[in-house]
Scaffold this motif. Structure first.
Motif, PDB file in Angstrom:
ATOM      1  N   GLU A  25       0.821  -1.216   0.000  1.00  0.00           N
ATOM      2  CA  GLU A  25       0.000   0.000   0.000  1.00  0.00           C
ATOM      3  C   GLU A  25       0.860   1.273   0.000  1.00  0.00           C
ATOM      4  N   PRO A  26       1.901   1.354   0.867  1.00  0.00           N
ATOM      5  CA  PRO A  26       2.755   2.544   0.822  1.00  0.00           C
ATOM      6  C   PRO A  26       3.458   2.722  -0.534  1.00  0.00           C
ATOM      7  N   GLN A  27       3.893   1.629  -1.144  1.00  0.00           N
ATOM      8  CA  GLN A  27       4.531   1.710  -2.458  1.00  0.00           C
ATOM      9  C   GLN A  27       3.541   2.195  -3.511  1.00  0.00           C
ATOM     10  N   GLN A  28       2.341   1.664  -3.469  1.00  0.00           N
ATOM     11  CA  GLN A  28       1.299   2.065  -4.420  1.00  0.00           C
ATOM     12  C   GLN A  28       1.010   3.567  -4.296  1.00  0.00           C
ATOM     13  N   ALA A  29       1.051   4.088  -3.079  1.00  0.00           N
ATOM     14  CA  ALA A  29       0.766   5.509  -2.854  1.00  0.00           C
ATOM     15  C   ALA A  29       1.966   6.399  -3.183  1.00  0.00           C
ATOM     16  N   ALA A  30       3.170   5.944  -2.826  1.00  0.00           N
ATOM     17  CA  ALA A  30       4.347   6.813  -2.912  1.00  0.00           C
ATOM     18  C   ALA A  30       5.013   6.846  -4.275  1.00  0.00           C
ATOM     19  N   ILE A  31       5.096   5.739  -4.962  1.00  0.00           N
ATOM     20  CA  ILE A  31       5.853   5.673  -6.215  1.00  0.00           C
ATOM     21  C   ILE A  31       5.391   6.713  -7.243  1.00  0.00           C
ATOM     22  N   PRO A  32       4.080   6.890  -7.467  1.00  0.00           N
ATOM     23  CA  PRO A  32       3.682   7.915  -8.447  1.00  0.00           C
ATOM     24  C   PRO A  32       4.105   9.332  -8.048  1.00  0.00           C
ATOM     25  N   ILE A  33       4.041   9.631  -6.767  1.00  0.00           N
ATOM     26  CA  ILE A  33       4.419  10.965  -6.293  1.00  0.00           C
ATOM     27  C   ILE A  33       5.904  11.205  -6.518  1.00  0.00           C
ATOM     28  N   MET A  55      13.146   4.121  -3.406  1.00  0.00           N
ATOM     29  CA  MET A  55      14.274   3.797  -4.280  1.00  0.00           C
ATOM     30  C   MET A  55      13.883   3.249  -5.649  1.00  0.00           C
ATOM     31  N   LEU A  56      12.788   2.531  -5.769  1.00  0.00           N
ATOM     32  CA  LEU A  56      12.422   1.974  -7.073  1.00  0.00           C
ATOM     33  C   LEU A  56      12.205   3.058  -8.133  1.00  0.00           C
ATOM     34  N   PRO A  57      11.456   4.123  -7.841  1.00  0.00           N
ATOM     35  CA  PRO A  57      11.331   5.163  -8.870  1.00  0.00           C
ATOM     36  C   PRO A  57      12.640   5.907  -9.131  1.00  0.00           C
TER      37      PRO A  57
END
Length: 123
Positions: A25-33, A55-57
């Protein structure tokens, strides 16, 4: 569709090998931002994938832009976390041709010099 679909194809191809089948859930929310270059404060329980959310983005960006020298400075307050992240980031970096290094209080003078002469993309 998940936020992983927007990452660089080379990175996306490795995610399942590194245990990332679906974003948390945190990855789903944070990566686009983060991908948009916006600032974010991410707070979540330990072990939920906060570091990968950041780190992924950034790794995806490095793959697209191929910057020279230090492009990312990752700071961790705990040495144990430093070692864990170094291991994971180094493994990803080796597969993606991204250089990763570490600098801490116990870094030898020789290693400090090497880092200054040939800086990694992620420090």
């Amino acid at each position: 569709m998940t936020v992983f679909d927007g990452l660089h194809p080379a990175l996306k191809a490795l995610l399942s090998e590194f245990g990332f089948e679906e974003p948390t859930e945190p990855q789903q929310a944070a990566i686009p931002i983060i991908t948009e270059g916006r600032h974010l404060l991410l707070v979540a329980p330990t072990g939920i994938g906060k570091t990968e959310a950041a780190m992924l983005p950034i790794i995806s960006w490095i793959l697209k832009e191929r910057p020279k020298g230090i492009a990312v400075l990752y700071i961790t307050p705990l040495r144990a976390l430093n070692r864990d992240m170094l291991r994971r980031l180094t493994a990803l970096g080796e597969r993606l041709d991204i250089s990763v290094g570490v600098r801490h209080a116990d870094t030898t003078p020789a290693e400090r010099q090497r880092l200054s002469l040939d800086p990694p993309q992620i420090l």
